[in-house]
Enzyme design. Sequence first.
Site, PDB file in Angstrom:
ATOM      1  N   ALA A  55       1.663  23.700 -10.071  1.00 44.39           N
ATOM      2  CA  ALA A  55       1.961  22.530 -10.905  1.00 44.39           C
ATOM      3  C   ALA A  55       0.665  22.003 -11.515  1.00 44.39           C
ATOM      4  O   ALA A  55      -0.435  22.350 -11.087  1.00 44.39           O
ATOM      5  CB  ALA A  55       2.613  21.458 -10.038  1.00 44.39           C
ATOM      6  N   GLY A  74     -14.063  10.244   6.508  1.00 42.40           N
ATOM      7  CA  GLY A  74     -13.505   9.606   7.710  1.00 42.40           C
ATOM      8  C   GLY A  74     -12.853   8.284   7.345  1.00 42.40           C
ATOM      9  O   GLY A  74     -12.696   7.946   6.164  1.00 42.40           O
ATOM     10  N   GLY A  90      -7.896  20.352 -12.322  1.00 42.89           N
ATOM     11  CA  GLY A  90      -7.624  19.194 -13.183  1.00 42.89           C
ATOM     12  C   GLY A  90      -6.351  18.474 -12.751  1.00 42.89           C
ATOM     13  O   GLY A  90      -5.340  19.108 -12.477  1.00 42.89           O
ATOM     14  N   GLU A  99      -7.410   7.937   6.725  1.00 46.68           N
ATOM     15  CA  GLU A  99      -6.954   6.548   6.540  1.00 46.68           C
ATOM     16  C   GLU A  99      -5.565   6.453   7.156  1.00 46.68           C
ATOM     17  O   GLU A  99      -4.872   7.459   7.309  1.00 46.68           O
ATOM     18  CB  GLU A  99      -6.868   6.201   5.043  1.00 46.68           C
ATOM     19  CG  GLU A  99      -8.078   6.559   4.224  1.00 46.68           C
ATOM     20  CD  GLU A  99      -9.366   5.934   4.732  1.00 46.68           C
ATOM     21  OE1 GLU A  99      -9.322   4.992   5.549  1.00 46.68           O
ATOM     22  OE2 GLU A  99     -10.451   6.424   4.339  1.00 46.68           O
ATOM     23  N   HIS A 116      -2.902   4.182  -8.717  1.00 49.12           N
ATOM     24  CA  HIS A 116      -4.279   4.122  -9.241  1.00 49.12           C
ATOM     25  C   HIS A 116      -4.835   5.530  -9.478  1.00 49.12           C
ATOM     26  O   HIS A 116      -5.378   5.851 -10.526  1.00 49.12           O
ATOM     27  CB  HIS A 116      -5.165   3.371  -8.244  1.00 49.12           C
ATOM     28  CG  HIS A 116      -6.625   3.322  -8.598  1.00 49.12           C
ATOM     29  ND1 HIS A 116      -7.215   2.245  -9.209  1.00 49.12           N
ATOM     30  CD2 HIS A 116      -7.626   4.227  -8.397  1.00 49.12           C
ATOM     31  CE1 HIS A 116      -8.507   2.477  -9.382  1.00 49.12           C
ATOM     32  NE2 HIS A 116      -8.783   3.678  -8.892  1.00 49.12           N
ATOM     33  N   GLU A 117      -4.669   6.398  -8.467  1.00 50.40           N
ATOM     34  CA  GLU A 117      -5.206   7.767  -8.591  1.00 50.40           C
ATOM     35  C   GLU A 117      -4.557   8.513  -9.738  1.00 50.40           C
ATOM     36  O   GLU A 117      -5.222   9.242 -10.474  1.00 50.40           O
ATOM     37  CB  GLU A 117      -5.007   8.537  -7.281  1.00 50.40           C
ATOM     38  CG  GLU A 117      -5.818   8.014  -6.108  1.00 50.40           C
ATOM     39  CD  GLU A 117      -7.305   7.886  -6.424  1.00 50.40           C
ATOM     40  OE1 GLU A 117      -7.924   6.911  -5.971  1.00 50.40           O
ATOM     41  OE2 GLU A 117      -7.849   8.745  -7.164  1.00 50.40           O
ATOM     42  N   HIS A 120      -6.179   7.976 -12.945  1.00 49.90           N
ATOM     43  CA  HIS A 120      -7.315   8.891 -13.146  1.00 49.90           C
ATOM     44  C   HIS A 120      -6.839  10.286 -13.530  1.00 49.90           C
ATOM     45  O   HIS A 120      -7.402  10.922 -14.422  1.00 49.90           O
ATOM     46  CB  HIS A 120      -8.153   8.994 -11.868  1.00 49.90           C
ATOM     47  CG  HIS A 120      -8.949   7.771 -11.530  1.00 49.90           C
ATOM     48  ND1 HIS A 120      -9.709   7.087 -12.441  1.00 49.90           N
ATOM     49  CD2 HIS A 120      -9.098   7.125 -10.345  1.00 49.90           C
ATOM     50  CE1 HIS A 120     -10.295   6.058 -11.849  1.00 49.90           C
ATOM     51  NE2 HIS A 120      -9.940   6.060 -10.570  1.00 49.90           N
ATOM     52  N   HIS A 126     -12.010   3.445 -14.844  1.00 46.66           N
ATOM     53  CA  HIS A 126     -11.888   2.138 -14.200  1.00 46.66           C
ATOM     54  C   HIS A 126     -11.926   1.013 -15.230  1.00 46.66           C
ATOM     55  O   HIS A 126     -12.493   1.141 -16.301  1.00 46.66           O
ATOM     56  CB  HIS A 126     -13.005   1.944 -13.166  1.00 46.66           C
ATOM     57  CG  HIS A 126     -12.733   2.652 -11.898  1.00 46.66           C
ATOM     58  ND1 HIS A 126     -13.723   3.170 -11.094  1.00 46.66           N
ATOM     59  CD2 HIS A 126     -11.558   2.970 -11.298  1.00 46.66           C
ATOM     60  CE1 HIS A 126     -13.187   3.740 -10.043  1.00 46.66           C
ATOM     61  NE2 HIS A 126     -11.858   3.649 -10.143  1.00 46.66           N
TER      62      HIS A 126
HETATM   63  C1  LIG Z   1      -6.219   0.565  -6.133  1.00 46.68           C
HETATM   64  O1  LIG Z   1      -6.371   1.954  -5.873  1.00 46.68           O
HETATM   65  C2  LIG Z   1      -7.549   2.419  -5.365  1.00 46.68           C
HETATM   66  C3  LIG Z   1      -8.692   1.628  -5.265  1.00 46.68           C
HETATM   67  C4  LIG Z   1      -9.854   2.174  -4.714  1.00 46.68           C
HETATM   68  C5  LIG Z   1      -9.865   3.491  -4.288  1.00 46.68           C
HETATM   69  S1  LIG Z   1     -11.270   4.138  -3.548  1.00 46.68           S
HETATM   70  O2  LIG Z   1     -11.952   3.077  -2.840  1.00 46.68           O
HETATM   71  O3  LIG Z   1     -10.911   5.322  -2.776  1.00 46.68           O
HETATM   72  C6  LIG Z   1     -12.324   4.663  -4.818  1.00 46.68           C
HETATM   73  C7  LIG Z   1     -11.832   5.960  -5.432  1.00 46.68           C
HETATM   74  C8  LIG Z   1     -11.185   5.708  -6.802  1.00 46.68           C
HETATM   75  O4  LIG Z   1     -11.626   4.767  -7.479  1.00 46.68           O
HETATM   76  O5  LIG Z   1     -10.236   6.398  -7.179  1.00 46.68           O
HETATM   77  C9  LIG Z   1     -13.692   4.804  -4.245  1.00 46.68           C
HETATM   78  F1  LIG Z   1     -14.555   5.114  -5.239  1.00 46.68           F
HETATM   79  F2  LIG Z   1     -13.741   5.769  -3.360  1.00 46.68           F
HETATM   80  C10 LIG Z   1      -8.729   4.276  -4.394  1.00 46.68           C
HETATM   81  C11 LIG Z   1      -7.565   3.735  -4.943  1.00 46.68           C
HETATM   82 ZN   LIG Z   2     -10.453   4.712  -9.149  1.00 45.37          ZN
END
Ligand SMILES: COc1ccc(S(=O)(=O)[C@H](CC(=O)O)C(F)F)cc1
Ligand SMILES: [Zn+2]
Length: 159
Positions: A55, A74, A90, A99, A116-117, A120, A126
Amino acid sequence: HNQGTRWNKNVITYSIGRYTRDLPRNTVDSLIESAFGVWARASSLTFVRSPTRNADIMVEFVTYNHGDMFPFDGPRGTLAHAFGPGLGVGGDTHFDDDEHWSAGGRGFNLFVVAAHEFGHALGLKHSQNPDSLMYPTYKSSRPANLLSIEDVVNINRLY
Ligand SMILES: COc1ccc(S(=O)(=O)[C@H](CC(=O)O)C(F)F)cc1
Ligand SMILES: [Zn+2]
Ligand SMILES: [Zn+2]
């Protein structure tokens, strides 16, 4: 990671590989589907789950070194990462399985982090606006509606 580009199609496929043991599999499936749905509702994009591993977006729960140049760290710290649009790695989105992942209780809210991811994975960077889903830090108090106007504008600037 290799961001700034966009997918050159509106139907984007995803598959889920390794799961976390923090939640039932069908809960992970529906939270991931809902996180894609946030972007689908705000844009012309459609997300289709694919059973195979070829995919566009591979979603996996992994720890420490997991096959790319960005090992996890960790508990706490980095929660997840996603590669920008492109072939191969990609779009791939990895969650740190050190976590504690939740559907709303104790731990990090998988739906919010995934949404959020996937921003990206679609090519968004951001935002400095604390109300934006693409703001760099995790806030457990994120409202259910999740996307700010800025996020909707930005995804529609890209697609
Ligand atoms: C709101 O969603 C998120 C906020 C912060 C993160 S993070 O703290 O893992 C971030 C990674 C990212 O901004 O995707 C950090 F740079 F590691 C991930 C998802
Ligand atoms: Zn981010
Ligand atoms: Zn990774």
